[in-house]
Design an enzyme around this catalytic site. Structure first.
Site, PDB file in Angstrom:
ATOM      1  N   HIS A 216       4.134  -9.793  -8.487  1.00 21.69           N
ATOM      2  CA  HIS A 216       4.356  -8.581  -7.702  1.00 21.69           C
ATOM      3  C   HIS A 216       5.329  -8.902  -6.576  1.00 21.69           C
ATOM      4  O   HIS A 216       5.329 -10.005  -6.041  1.00 21.69           O
ATOM      5  CB  HIS A 216       3.039  -8.046  -7.135  1.00 21.69           C
TER       6      HIS A 216
ATOM      7  N   LYS B 262      -7.025   1.918  -9.301  1.00 25.45           N
ATOM      8  CA  LYS B 262      -7.069   2.668  -8.052  1.00 25.45           C
ATOM      9  C   LYS B 262      -8.495   3.169  -7.812  1.00 25.45           C
ATOM     10  O   LYS B 262      -9.209   3.431  -8.776  1.00 25.45           O
ATOM     11  CB  LYS B 262      -6.105   3.860  -8.113  1.00 25.45           C
TER      12      LYS B 262
END
Length: 482
Positions: free
Chosen positions: A294, A175
């Protein structure tokens, strides 16, 4: 004349429209071991009987259309048509039914999830006679499963490649997910891996944007990975997202990852598509790469309880198409996931065989024969206080991914990774000693934090963080009975 070539041309053709149930509702039908079986949650329009609605689903997802056509007489509909063979009312819901449909195996191309879904969840979902339609589960016959490669490697091969046993694997999504330069991104990867994580991860929407082109990211992440391996003596990995705008570009990125010698790549299998995913899975098996999957976009498909497709179906499709990891919810984090239902599809991913289990939303017994298992990934809003519950819920064969729960540590990325590794090792040791993680989890974390200042700091930061919203996807219960 064989059933395969028998036609009804001699019967004569009568034009017009007739009820679907006259042809496609067959409650006397005995399902075959080779049939693909589907459980649909059907909400008919007012005035449409459930038998007609179920038959319409069977017809429109197999051989039927809205009117009688003369070419029906040129084939054997009894051989090729779908059949609605059983209907159950949904407990506690008005005008909702679970309609069971059987499809002959000859309707589907071998080894193609794309073709299977085009038939079963194609135009029928826009059918006007239905107010809503949801595919709850599929039974994939062994004969069809054996036409697929499945996951590139599977759970045991991955553990052997990594030389890591007896505990869940630890990961972290870097992140902020967008905006970092390739060098700063690689720095974060190095710090997290050095601190004790097994994997770091590209976020699903990190592909090749102007601020960080894919080749630069791959190079800096590979450098970070090798540096962390040298310092820790452990095998490390970073999920390099190979998802791209074309299949050719996707494979080019996977080839470059292989040339760098990294152990794993990643794909967004729903946005990328099943054809692309299956192609990448074949490449990964042939070239020794693990494949992380994902599920970006899944909630568009599976979030609503009465329309769309349940994630357990998407999970089965992924096991056919190929992937070694897939995100599967957390139960305790920020994303949707009710415990029993989540464990139901986690078992579908990992186990060789699962029985019908209404308490976990499993409609069919499913055998996977020799198809390798897939590691479920718990990710989304989890931190060190969740570690006991995650270890207890998911067990050893899982990946626990802490993005903000690593990079949000007040002392930095590496201490965040240390905190998670210490918490995990403490939970695994406590479990192996026979302690109850569900009841003693907080005590176990507090005890471990006495010996780890990094864990103590993490415990303090996230002690008040909770995501207490009711799950949308829950088991059906009779509301009148409470």
């Amino acid at each position: 004349m064989s059933p395969q070539t028998e036609t009804k041309a001699s019967v004569g053709f009568k034009a017009g429209v007739k009820d679907y149930k006259l042809t496609y509702y067959t409650p006397e039908y005995q399902t075959l071991d080779t049939d693909i079986l589907a459980a649909f949650r059907v909400t008919p329009q007012p005035g449409v009987p459930p038998e007609e609605a179920g038959a319409a689903v069977a017809a429109e997802s197999s051989t039927g259309t809205w009117t009688t056509v003369w070419t029906d007489g040129l084939t054997s509909l009894d051989r090729y048509k779908g059949r609605c063979y059983h209907i159950d009312p949904v407990p506690g819901e008005e005008n909702q039914y679970i309609c069971y449909v059987a499809y002959p195996l000859d309707l589907f191309e071998e080894g193609s999830v794309t073709n299977m879904f085009t038939s079963i969840v194609g135009n029928v979902f826009g059918f006007k006679a239905l107010r809503a339609l949801r595919l709850e589960d599929l039974r994939i016959p062994v004969a069809y499963i054996k036409t697929f490669q499945g996951p590139p490697h599977g759970i045991q091969v991955e553990r052997d490649k990594l030389n890591k046993y007896g505990r869940p694997l630890l990961g972290c999504t870097i992140k902020p997910k967008l905006g970092l330069s390739a060098k700063n991104y690689g720095r974060a990867v190095y710090e997290c891996l050095r601190g004790g994580l097994d994997f770091t991860k590209d976020d699903e929407n990190v592909n090749s944007q102007p601020f960080m082109r894919w080749r630069d990211r791959f190079l800096f992440c590979a450098e970070a990975l090798y540096k962390a391996q040298a310092e820790t003596g452990e095998i490390k990995g970073h999920y390099l997202n190979a998802t791209a705008g074309t299949c050719e570009e996707m494979i080019k990125r996977a080839v470059f990852a292989r040339e760098l010698g990294v152990p794993i790549v990643m794909h967004d299998y729903l946005t990328g598509g099943f054809t692309a995913n299956t192609s990448l899975a074949h490449y990964c098996r042939d070239n020794g790469l693990l494949l992380h999957i994902h599920r970006a976009m899944h909630a568009v498909i599976d979030r609503q309880k009465n329309h769309g497709m349940h994630f357990r179906v998407l999970a089965k499709a992924l096991r056919l198409s190929g992937g070694d990891h897939i995100h599967a919810g957390t139960v305790v984090g920020k994303l949707e996931g009710e415990r029993d239902i989540t464990l139901g599809f986690v078992d579908l991913l990992r186990d060789d065989y699962t029985e019908i289990d209404a308490n976990r939303g499993i409609y069919f017994t499913q055998s996977w024969v020799s198809t390798p298992g897939v590691l479920p990934v718990a990710s989304g809003g989890i931190h060190v206080w969740h570690m006991p519950a995650l270890t207890e819920i998911f067990g050893d064969d899982s990946v626990l991914q802490f993005g903000g729960g690593t990079l949000g540590h007040p002392w930095g990325n590496a201490p965040g990774a240390v905190a998670n590794r210490v918490a995990l090792e403490a939970c695994v040791q406590a479990r192996n000693e026979g302690r109850d993680l569900a009841r003693e989890g907080n005590t176990i974390i507090r005890e471990a934090s006495k010996w780890s200042p990094e864990l103590a700091a993490a415990c303090e930061v996230w002690k008040e963080i909770k995501f207490e919203f009711p799950a949308v996807d829950t088991l059906d219960k009779d509301k009148k009975k409470g």
